[in-house]
Design a protein around this motif. Structure first.
Motif, PDB file in Angstrom:
ATOM      1  N   GLU A  55      29.747   4.526  23.209  1.00  0.00           N
ATOM      2  CA  GLU A  55      31.053   4.855  23.773  1.00  0.00           C
ATOM      3  C   GLU A  55      31.282   4.143  25.104  1.00  0.00           C
ATOM      4  OE1 GLU A  55      31.064   9.061  24.125  1.00  0.00           O
ATOM      5  OE2 GLU A  55      31.421   9.443  21.985  1.00  0.00           O
ATOM      6  N   LEU A  56      30.197   3.724  25.742  1.00  0.00           N
ATOM      7  CA  LEU A  56      30.295   3.107  27.061  1.00  0.00           C
ATOM      8  C   LEU A  56      30.193   1.587  27.036  1.00  0.00           C
ATOM      9  CD1 LEU A  56      27.951   5.612  28.947  1.00  0.00           C
ATOM     10  CD2 LEU A  56      30.442   5.541  29.067  1.00  0.00           C
ATOM     11  N   VAL A  57      29.341   1.047  26.160  1.00  0.00           N
ATOM     12  CA  VAL A  57      29.090  -0.395  26.161  1.00  0.00           C
ATOM     13  C   VAL A  57      28.935  -0.910  24.735  1.00  0.00           C
ATOM     14  CG1 VAL A  57      27.918  -0.326  28.405  1.00  0.00           C
ATOM     15  CG2 VAL A  57      26.574  -0.120  26.311  1.00  0.00           C
ATOM     16  N   ASP A  58      29.085  -2.226  24.591  1.00  0.00           N
ATOM     17  CA  ASP A  58      28.640  -2.906  23.377  1.00  0.00           C
ATOM     18  C   ASP A  58      27.827  -4.120  23.808  1.00  0.00           C
ATOM     19  OD1 ASP A  58      30.509  -4.730  24.224  1.00  0.00           O
ATOM     20  OD2 ASP A  58      31.888  -4.425  22.559  1.00  0.00           O
ATOM     21  N   PHE A  59      27.215  -4.776  22.854  1.00  0.00           N
ATOM     22  CA  PHE A  59      26.310  -5.884  23.149  1.00  0.00           C
ATOM     23  C   PHE A  59      26.847  -7.134  22.461  1.00  0.00           C
ATOM     24  CE2 PHE A  59      24.048  -1.876  23.255  1.00  0.00           C
ATOM     25  CZ  PHE A  59      23.453  -1.921  24.499  1.00  0.00           C
ATOM     26  N   ARG A  60      26.973  -8.229  23.209  1.00  0.00           N
ATOM     27  CA  ARG A  60      27.737  -9.395  22.758  1.00  0.00           C
ATOM     28  C   ARG A  60      26.878 -10.644  22.598  1.00  0.00           C
ATOM     29  NH1 ARG A  60      33.469  -9.049  26.058  1.00  0.00           N
ATOM     30  NH2 ARG A  60      33.737  -6.789  25.906  1.00  0.00           N
ATOM     31  N   GLY A  61      27.291 -11.476  21.642  1.00  0.00           N
ATOM     32  CA  GLY A  61      26.616 -12.739  21.400  1.00  0.00           C
ATOM     33  C   GLY A  61      26.600 -13.627  22.632  1.00  0.00           C
ATOM     34  N   GLY A  62      25.493 -14.356  22.828  1.00  0.00           N
ATOM     35  CA  GLY A  62      25.339 -15.223  23.988  1.00  0.00           C
ATOM     36  C   GLY A  62      24.846 -14.509  25.221  1.00  0.00           C
ATOM     37  N   ASN A  63      24.568 -13.189  25.098  1.00  0.00           N
ATOM     38  CA  ASN A  63      24.180 -12.391  26.249  1.00  0.00           C
ATOM     39  C   ASN A  63      22.788 -11.782  26.055  1.00  0.00           C
ATOM     40  OD1 ASN A  63      26.697 -11.961  28.237  1.00  0.00           O
ATOM     41  ND2 ASN A  63      27.445 -12.101  26.137  1.00  0.00           N
ATOM     42  N   THR A  64      22.094 -11.621  27.168  1.00  0.00           N
ATOM     43  CA  THR A  64      20.756 -11.060  27.178  1.00  0.00           C
ATOM     44  C   THR A  64      20.764  -9.753  27.960  1.00  0.00           C
ATOM     45  OG1 THR A  64      19.769 -13.273  27.113  1.00  0.00           O
ATOM     46  CG2 THR A  64      18.348 -11.471  27.827  1.00  0.00           C
ATOM     47  N   TYR A  65      20.054  -8.751  27.443  1.00  0.00           N
ATOM     48  CA  TYR A  65      20.023  -7.416  28.053  1.00  0.00           C
ATOM     49  C   TYR A  65      18.582  -6.967  28.259  1.00  0.00           C
ATOM     50  CZ  TYR A  65      24.824  -7.590  26.323  1.00  0.00           C
ATOM     51  OH  TYR A  65      26.109  -7.968  26.061  1.00  0.00           O
ATOM     52  N   LEU A  66      18.363  -6.228  29.341  1.00  0.00           N
ATOM     53  CA  LEU A  66      17.044  -5.670  29.610  1.00  0.00           C
ATOM     54  C   LEU A  66      16.960  -4.231  29.123  1.00  0.00           C
ATOM     55  CD1 LEU A  66      16.325  -6.788  33.315  1.00  0.00           C
ATOM     56  CD2 LEU A  66      15.621  -7.930  31.201  1.00  0.00           C
ATOM     57  N   ALA A 162      11.360 -18.295  17.702  1.00  0.00           N
ATOM     58  CA  ALA A 162      12.721 -17.800  17.917  1.00  0.00           C
ATOM     59  C   ALA A 162      13.750 -18.804  17.412  1.00  0.00           C
ATOM     60  CB  ALA A 162      12.943 -17.504  19.398  1.00  0.00           C
ATOM     61  N   ASN A 163      13.545 -20.069  17.692  1.00  0.00           N
ATOM     62  CA  ASN A 163      14.475 -21.099  17.222  1.00  0.00           C
ATOM     63  C   ASN A 163      14.492 -21.194  15.701  1.00  0.00           C
ATOM     64  OD1 ASN A 163      15.892 -22.513  19.450  1.00  0.00           O
ATOM     65  ND2 ASN A 163      13.829 -22.907  20.203  1.00  0.00           N
ATOM     66  N   LYS A 164      13.329 -21.108  15.094  1.00  0.00           N
ATOM     67  CA  LYS A 164      13.267 -21.131  13.628  1.00  0.00           C
ATOM     68  C   LYS A 164      13.969 -19.917  13.034  1.00  0.00           C
ATOM     69  CE  LYS A 164       8.981 -23.806  13.235  1.00  0.00           C
ATOM     70  NZ  LYS A 164       7.554 -23.776  12.807  1.00  0.00           N
ATOM     71  N   SER A 165      13.816 -18.770  13.682  1.00  0.00           N
ATOM     72  CA  SER A 165      14.481 -17.548  13.206  1.00  0.00           C
ATOM     73  C   SER A 165      15.994 -17.671  13.311  1.00  0.00           C
ATOM     74  CB  SER A 165      13.995 -16.338  14.005  1.00  0.00           C
ATOM     75  OG  SER A 165      12.599 -16.168  13.884  1.00  0.00           O
ATOM     76  N   ALA A 166      16.465 -18.268  14.418  1.00  0.00           N
ATOM     77  CA  ALA A 166      17.909 -18.469  14.586  1.00  0.00           C
ATOM     78  C   ALA A 166      18.449 -19.406  13.519  1.00  0.00           C
ATOM     79  CB  ALA A 166      18.200 -19.012  15.981  1.00  0.00           C
ATOM     80  N   PHE A 173      17.753 -10.561  18.719  1.00  0.00           N
ATOM     81  CA  PHE A 173      16.349 -10.816  19.008  1.00  0.00           C
ATOM     82  C   PHE A 173      15.813  -9.774  19.984  1.00  0.00           C
ATOM     83  CE2 PHE A 173      17.987 -14.629  17.280  1.00  0.00           C
ATOM     84  CZ  PHE A 173      16.922 -15.365  16.764  1.00  0.00           C
ATOM     85  N   PHE A 174      14.573  -9.374  19.751  1.00  0.00           N
ATOM     86  CA  PHE A 174      13.904  -8.400  20.620  1.00  0.00           C
ATOM     87  C   PHE A 174      12.592  -9.008  21.111  1.00  0.00           C
ATOM     88  CE2 PHE A 174      16.683  -6.095  17.855  1.00  0.00           C
ATOM     89  CZ  PHE A 174      17.172  -5.025  18.601  1.00  0.00           C
ATOM     90  N   LYS A 207      21.990 -18.155  24.960  1.00  0.00           N
ATOM     91  CA  LYS A 207      23.291 -18.814  25.142  1.00  0.00           C
ATOM     92  C   LYS A 207      23.457 -19.978  24.181  1.00  0.00           C
ATOM     93  CE  LYS A 207      23.936 -17.575  30.005  1.00  0.00           C
ATOM     94  NZ  LYS A 207      23.998 -18.059  31.411  1.00  0.00           N
ATOM     95  N   GLU A 208      22.412 -20.777  24.053  1.00  0.00           N
ATOM     96  CA  GLU A 208      22.488 -21.960  23.188  1.00  0.00           C
ATOM     97  C   GLU A 208      22.721 -21.570  21.736  1.00  0.00           C
ATOM     98  OE1 GLU A 208      19.650 -25.691  21.744  1.00  0.00           O
ATOM     99  OE2 GLU A 208      19.052 -24.441  23.436  1.00  0.00           O
ATOM    100  N   ARG A 209      22.084 -20.492  21.301  1.00  0.00           N
ATOM    101  CA  ARG A 209      22.187 -20.062  19.902  1.00  0.00           C
ATOM    102  C   ARG A 209      23.310 -19.057  19.659  1.00  0.00           C
ATOM    103  NH1 ARG A 209      19.458 -23.273  16.256  1.00  0.00           N
ATOM    104  NH2 ARG A 209      17.449 -23.946  17.132  1.00  0.00           N
ATOM    105  N   SER A 210      23.966 -18.612  20.729  1.00  0.00           N
ATOM    106  CA  SER A 210      25.044 -17.608  20.619  1.00  0.00           C
ATOM    107  C   SER A 210      24.570 -16.351  19.881  1.00  0.00           C
ATOM    108  CB  SER A 210      26.273 -18.204  19.914  1.00  0.00           C
ATOM    109  OG  SER A 210      26.824 -19.253  20.676  1.00  0.00           O
ATOM    110  N   VAL A 211      23.357 -15.920  20.209  1.00  0.00           N
ATOM    111  CA  VAL A 211      22.803 -14.703  19.613  1.00  0.00           C
ATOM    112  C   VAL A 211      22.755 -13.620  20.686  1.00  0.00           C
ATOM    113  CG1 VAL A 211      21.474 -15.975  17.899  1.00  0.00           C
ATOM    114  CG2 VAL A 211      20.439 -15.465  20.127  1.00  0.00           C
ATOM    115  N   ILE A 212      22.203 -12.467  20.352  1.00  0.00           N
ATOM    116  CA  ILE A 212      22.010 -11.369  21.301  1.00  0.00           C
ATOM    117  C   ILE A 212      20.511 -11.164  21.475  1.00  0.00           C
ATOM    118  CG2 ILE A 212      22.375  -8.901  21.736  1.00  0.00           C
ATOM    119  CD1 ILE A 212      24.837  -9.111  19.859  1.00  0.00           C
ATOM    120  N   SER A 213      20.073 -11.024  22.717  1.00  0.00           N
ATOM    121  CA  SER A 213      18.653 -10.789  22.971  1.00  0.00           C
ATOM    122  C   SER A 213      18.449  -9.554  23.831  1.00  0.00           C
ATOM    123  CB  SER A 213      18.010 -11.997  23.672  1.00  0.00           C
ATOM    124  OG  SER A 213      17.911 -13.102  22.803  1.00  0.00           O
ATOM    125  N   PHE A 214      17.429  -8.782  23.460  1.00  0.00           N
ATOM    126  CA  PHE A 214      16.984  -7.639  24.255  1.00  0.00           C
ATOM    127  C   PHE A 214      15.574  -7.942  24.759  1.00  0.00           C
ATOM    128  CE2 PHE A 214      20.118  -5.781  21.411  1.00  0.00           C
ATOM    129  CZ  PHE A 214      20.838  -4.934  22.246  1.00  0.00           C
TER     130      PHE A 214
END
Length: 334
Positions: A55-66, A162-166, A173-174, A207-214
């Motif tokens: 309800e407060l946040v979402d997680f977006r492609g190209g962004n990394t979160y801790l 990670a690159n092969k997985s992308a 990605f975690f 950023k390069e792969r436009s994925v989401i990482s935790f």
């Protein structure tokens, strides 16, 4: 002979300068036209599966979160809760694990998928096999053995996988736990320098792969403080010194992004920090207090952040939302 024309001479001189400049740089000056406009359908946004957080946040492609917290606070369990939710939503994921053994990882996800305790899941290899068959094409997994070289963790291998997985279609990605890489320093660099480099490389990859990482990461031990009774002398005089073990308190204070390893430098690079706070996680004699949890959403780039109350079920490795307390907290804010 024609007359000398200052305008013509200046024009020719400027043209020669422009030609020379083009030869020297070899590249045209970047412009707004170089930007690629992404179609809306390609912009990834995912939810965590925790309703009060979503309800407060979402997680977006190209962004990394801790995902950060004190050791044993449940960071891996929280991350695996997101993993299981996204698997059910049919996302393709990659998980890099240096925190748990391979068996602990599989047991934890089996426990979540069947809503049973981890002890029970560990004793049921048939359920573990079912989980593998259901999600083997949706989850790329790499444990310590996959990520090591000559007995040491090798971040180059992590990024390579990670690159092969992308390339194979993974979108989320975690990395659990990057603090482990910092603890195996052999290059002469300080631990925080190794950690900062790993975080920077994950951010660049994301950023390069436009994925989401935790990224899962520890907070520093300074978040823990101990309080002992003021009447220690009285306990000694009355021959009740053993009481100190029951009356002393060890509490984890409310963390912030400044408490993570690497401090504000790392926090400022990412798009948001999820902090797990279990103030009484060391209260072995008070299990009901150990469960109390607050999830703090700090410094989110695309949302206002906030916090939510949870209870942590250690036997199942599950964070359950405290709906009643959430309602009460909302009423206080009104």
């Amino acid at each position: 002979t024609g007359k000398f024309n200052m305008t013509d001479e200046l024009t020719q001189a400027f043209q020669e300068i422009e030609v020379e400049g083009a030869v020297e740089t070899g590249e045209p000056v970047p412009s707004l036209q170089d930007l690629k406009v992404e179609e809306k359908i390609n912009i990834i946004r995912v939810k965590s599966g925790y309703e009060s957080i979503d309800e407060l946040v979402d997680f977006r492609g190209g962004n990394t979160y801790l995902i950060a917290g004190y050791e044993k606070s449940g960071k891996s369990s929280f991350a695996l809760g997101i993993v299981f939710h996204l698997l059910k939503e049919n996302y393709k994921l990659a998980f890099f694990n240096t925190e748990l053994t391979d068996q602990e990882f599989l047991t934890a996800l089996t426990s979540l998928s069947h809503d049973i305790s981890k002890d029970e899941a560990e004793q049921k290899p048939d359920l573990q096999e079912i989980f593998i068959k259901l999600f083997e094409n949706k989850l790329t997994y790499a444990g310590i053995n996959h990520l090591s070289k000559l007995g040491k963790l090798d971040f180059e291998k992590t990024i390579e996988i990670a690159n092969k997985s992308a390339e194979s279609g993974a979108k989320v990605f975690f990395f659990d736990n990057l603090t482990t890489y910092a603890s195996q320093v052999t290059s002469g660099k300080k631990g925080w320098e190794v950690l900062a480099d790993c975080v920077s490389r994950v951010i660049a990859f994301t950023k390069e792969r436009s994925v989401i990482s935790f990224i899962v990461i520890h907070t520093r031990p300074e978040t823990v403080f101990s309080e002992t009774p003021t009447g220690i002398r009285k306990l000694v005089e009355s021959n009740e010194i053993e009481s100190v073990f029951e009356k002393s308190l060890t509490v984890v204070r409310r963390p912030s992004g400044n408490d993570i390893y690497g401090g504000g430098g790392i926090r400022s690079q990412v798009s948001g920090t999820v902090l797990i706070w279990r103030p009484f996680q060391m209260f072995d004699k008070s299990p009901h207090l150990q469960r109390l949890t607050q999830i703090i959403l700090e410094n989110f780039r695309h949302a206002r952040g906030g916090s939510a109350r949870f209870e942590f079920d250690g036997a199942k490795g599950q964070f359950k939302e405290d709906q009643l307390q959430g309602v009460m907290d909302n009423l206080k804010r009104v």
